[in-house]
Write a protein that holds these residues in place. Structure first.
Motif, mmCIF file in Angstrom:
data_model
loop_
_atom_site.group_PDB
_atom_site.id
_atom_site.type_symbol
_atom_site.label_atom_id
_atom_site.label_comp_id
_atom_site.label_asym_id
_atom_site.label_seq_id
_atom_site.Cartn_x
_atom_site.Cartn_y
_atom_site.Cartn_z
ATOM 1 N N VAL A 6 -7.049 6.593 -5.107
ATOM 2 C CA VAL A 6 -7.211 5.137 -5.171
ATOM 3 C C VAL A 6 -5.985 4.449 -4.579
ATOM 4 N N SER A 7 -4.790 4.905 -4.965
ATOM 5 C CA SER A 7 -3.577 4.276 -4.445
ATOM 6 C C SER A 7 -3.450 4.493 -2.943
ATOM 7 N N TYR A 8 -3.875 5.648 -2.459
ATOM 8 C CA TYR A 8 -3.857 5.924 -1.023
ATOM 9 C C TYR A 8 -4.760 4.938 -0.285
ATOM 10 N N ARG A 9 -5.931 4.676 -0.846
ATOM 11 C CA ARG A 9 -6.876 3.771 -0.189
ATOM 12 C C ARG A 9 -6.366 2.329 -0.172
ATOM 13 N N TYR A 10 -5.782 1.872 -1.279
ATOM 14 C CA TYR A 10 -5.198 0.527 -1.296
ATOM 15 C C TYR A 10 -4.068 0.432 -0.271
ATOM 16 N N ALA A 11 -3.241 1.469 -0.197
ATOM 17 C CA ALA A 11 -2.128 1.472 0.751
ATOM 18 C C ALA A 11 -2.642 1.453 2.182
ATOM 19 N N LYS A 12 -3.690 2.201 2.436
ATOM 20 C CA LYS A 12 -4.269 2.231 3.785
ATOM 21 C C LYS A 12 -4.823 0.858 4.164
ATOM 22 N N ALA A 13 -5.469 0.197 3.207
ATOM 23 C CA ALA A 13 -5.985 -1.152 3.458
ATOM 24 C C ALA A 13 -4.835 -2.120 3.727
ATOM 25 N N LEU A 14 -3.752 -2.000 2.956
ATOM 26 C CA LEU A 14 -2.591 -2.856 3.183
ATOM 27 C C LEU A 14 -1.985 -2.585 4.555
ATOM 28 N N LEU A 15 -1.925 -1.331 4.955
ATOM 29 C CA LEU A 15 -1.395 -0.985 6.272
ATOM 30 C C LEU A 15 -2.235 -1.632 7.372
ATOM 31 N N HIS A 16 -3.553 -1.530 7.289
ATOM 32 C CA HIS A 16 -4.419 -2.140 8.301
ATOM 33 C C HIS A 16 -4.230 -3.658 8.333
ATOM 34 N N TYR A 17 -4.091 -4.258 7.156
ATOM 35 C CA TYR A 17 -3.893 -5.699 7.075
ATOM 36 C C TYR A 17 -2.571 -6.104 7.716
ATOM 37 N N ARG A 68 2.645 3.480 -6.910
ATOM 38 C CA ARG A 68 2.044 4.508 -6.050
ATOM 39 C C ARG A 68 1.527 3.894 -4.758
ATOM 40 N N VAL A 69 0.910 2.721 -4.875
ATOM 41 C CA VAL A 69 0.377 2.046 -3.687
ATOM 42 C C VAL A 69 1.525 1.713 -2.730
ATOM 43 N N LEU A 70 2.608 1.148 -3.269
ATOM 44 C CA LEU A 70 3.747 0.796 -2.418
ATOM 45 C C LEU A 70 4.373 2.027 -1.787
ATOM 46 N N HIS A 71 4.514 3.085 -2.570
ATOM 47 C CA HIS A 71 5.077 4.327 -2.028
ATOM 48 C C HIS A 71 4.182 4.878 -0.909
ATOM 49 N N VAL A 74 4.526 2.691 2.265
ATOM 50 C CA VAL A 74 5.748 2.944 3.029
ATOM 51 C C VAL A 74 5.596 4.223 3.848
ATOM 52 N N SER A 75 5.078 5.272 3.233
ATOM 53 C CA SER A 75 4.876 6.543 3.951
ATOM 54 C C SER A 75 3.904 6.374 5.111
ATOM 55 N N GLN A 76 2.796 5.692 4.858
ATOM 56 C CA GLN A 76 1.793 5.485 5.912
ATOM 57 C C GLN A 76 2.340 4.599 7.028
ATOM 58 N N TYR A 77 3.124 3.591 6.672
ATOM 59 C CA TYR A 77 3.697 2.712 7.692
ATOM 60 C C TYR A 77 4.627 3.506 8.602
ATOM 61 N N TYR A 78 5.532 4.280 8.007
ATOM 62 C CA TYR A 78 6.458 5.066 8.827
ATOM 63 C C TYR A 78 5.697 6.044 9.720
ATOM 64 N N GLU A 79 4.676 6.671 9.182
ATOM 65 C CA GLU A 79 3.873 7.595 9.985
ATOM 66 C C GLU A 79 3.215 6.868 11.151
ATOM 67 N N SER A 80 2.743 5.651 10.914
ATOM 68 C CA SER A 80 2.048 4.895 11.962
ATOM 69 C C SER A 80 2.977 4.475 13.096
ATOM 70 N N VAL A 81 4.274 4.331 12.807
ATOM 71 C CA VAL A 81 5.223 3.946 13.855
ATOM 72 C C VAL A 81 6.027 5.145 14.361
ATOM 73 N N GLY A 82 5.635 6.359 13.949
ATOM 74 C CA GLY A 82 6.265 7.574 14.463
ATOM 75 C C GLY A 82 7.604 7.911 13.848
ATOM 76 N N VAL A 83 7.811 7.524 12.603
ATOM 77 C CA VAL A 83 9.055 7.836 11.906
ATOM 78 C C VAL A 83 8.743 8.796 10.768
ATOM 79 N N MET A 84 9.502 9.873 10.684
ATOM 80 C CA MET A 84 9.336 10.811 9.573
ATOM 81 C C MET A 84 10.225 10.356 8.425
ATOM 82 N N VAL A 85 9.751 10.557 7.222
ATOM 83 C CA VAL A 85 10.502 10.177 6.024
ATOM 84 C C VAL A 85 11.066 11.442 5.391
ATOM 85 N N ALA A 86 12.368 11.417 5.155
ATOM 86 C CA ALA A 86 13.033 12.542 4.500
ATOM 87 C C ALA A 86 13.678 12.025 3.222
ATOM 88 N N HIS A 87 13.784 12.911 2.245
ATOM 89 C CA HIS A 87 14.441 12.537 0.992
ATOM 90 C C HIS A 87 15.513 13.570 0.685
#
Length: 159
Positions: A6-17, A68-71, A74-87
């Motif tokens: 569910v959080s993945y889907r909300y995040a994906k919708a926010l990314l598209h928006y 979870r949605v915000l996290h 952020v991950s989906q946004y970075y992936e969409s612009v070609g940035v890898m996230v490291a921790h």
């Protein structure tokens, strides 16, 4: 339903928006700020996209998954612009370590890398580095645990 899905889907919708509005970078920066310091939420005005997200989550009774949605966003946004996230997690604060690791990781993965860092004294020493689905655990705690497991296995063989 699965909260992760569910959080993945909300995040994906926010990314598209945010891609439609062209404000992904600003929304991502604010989402990271909220995730890093939830107490600062009252000290600034939410981006319009995040306001709409919060209202939607409230209306649907899903405020329990907002982090979870915000996290995920952020991950989906970075992936969409070609940035890898490291921790990077270290046992104590190591100034400049993330900046020294960044060029190595960018060369290794062939893309830009954003490194978030954290301190966990339970590691005792060393560090843990997570990039995508890969993890390098070079902590003293994991090395001690490996020795302990080895001793248990070897002692069980003797009997």
């Amino acid at each position: 339903m699965n909260r992760g899905l569910v959080s993945y889907r909300y995040a994906k919708a926010l990314l598209h928006y945010t891609q439609e509005t062209g404000r992904g970078e600003q929304v991502c920066a604010q989402a990271k700020r909220i995730l890093m310091d939830p107490g600062s939420l009252g000290s600034f005005t939410l981006e319009p996209e995040l306001q709409r997200l919060v209202l939607l989550l409230l209306r649907n009774g899903r405020m329990d998954i907002v982090r979870r949605v915000l996290h995920n966003f952020v991950s989906q946004y970075y992936e969409s612009v070609g940035v890898m996230v490291a921790h990077l997690t270290t046992a104590q604060e190591v100034p400049g370590l993330a900046e020294r690791l960044r060029p190595i990781l960018e060369k290794q993965f062939g893309s830009r890398v954003f490194i978030g860092s954290d301190v966990d004294p339970d590691l005792l020493g060393g560090f843990k580095l997570e990039v995508g689905d890969r993890m390098l655990d070079a902590s003293v705690r994991s090395q001690i645990e490996a020795v302990r497991r080895s001793l248990v296995v070897n002692n069980n063989r003797i009997v």
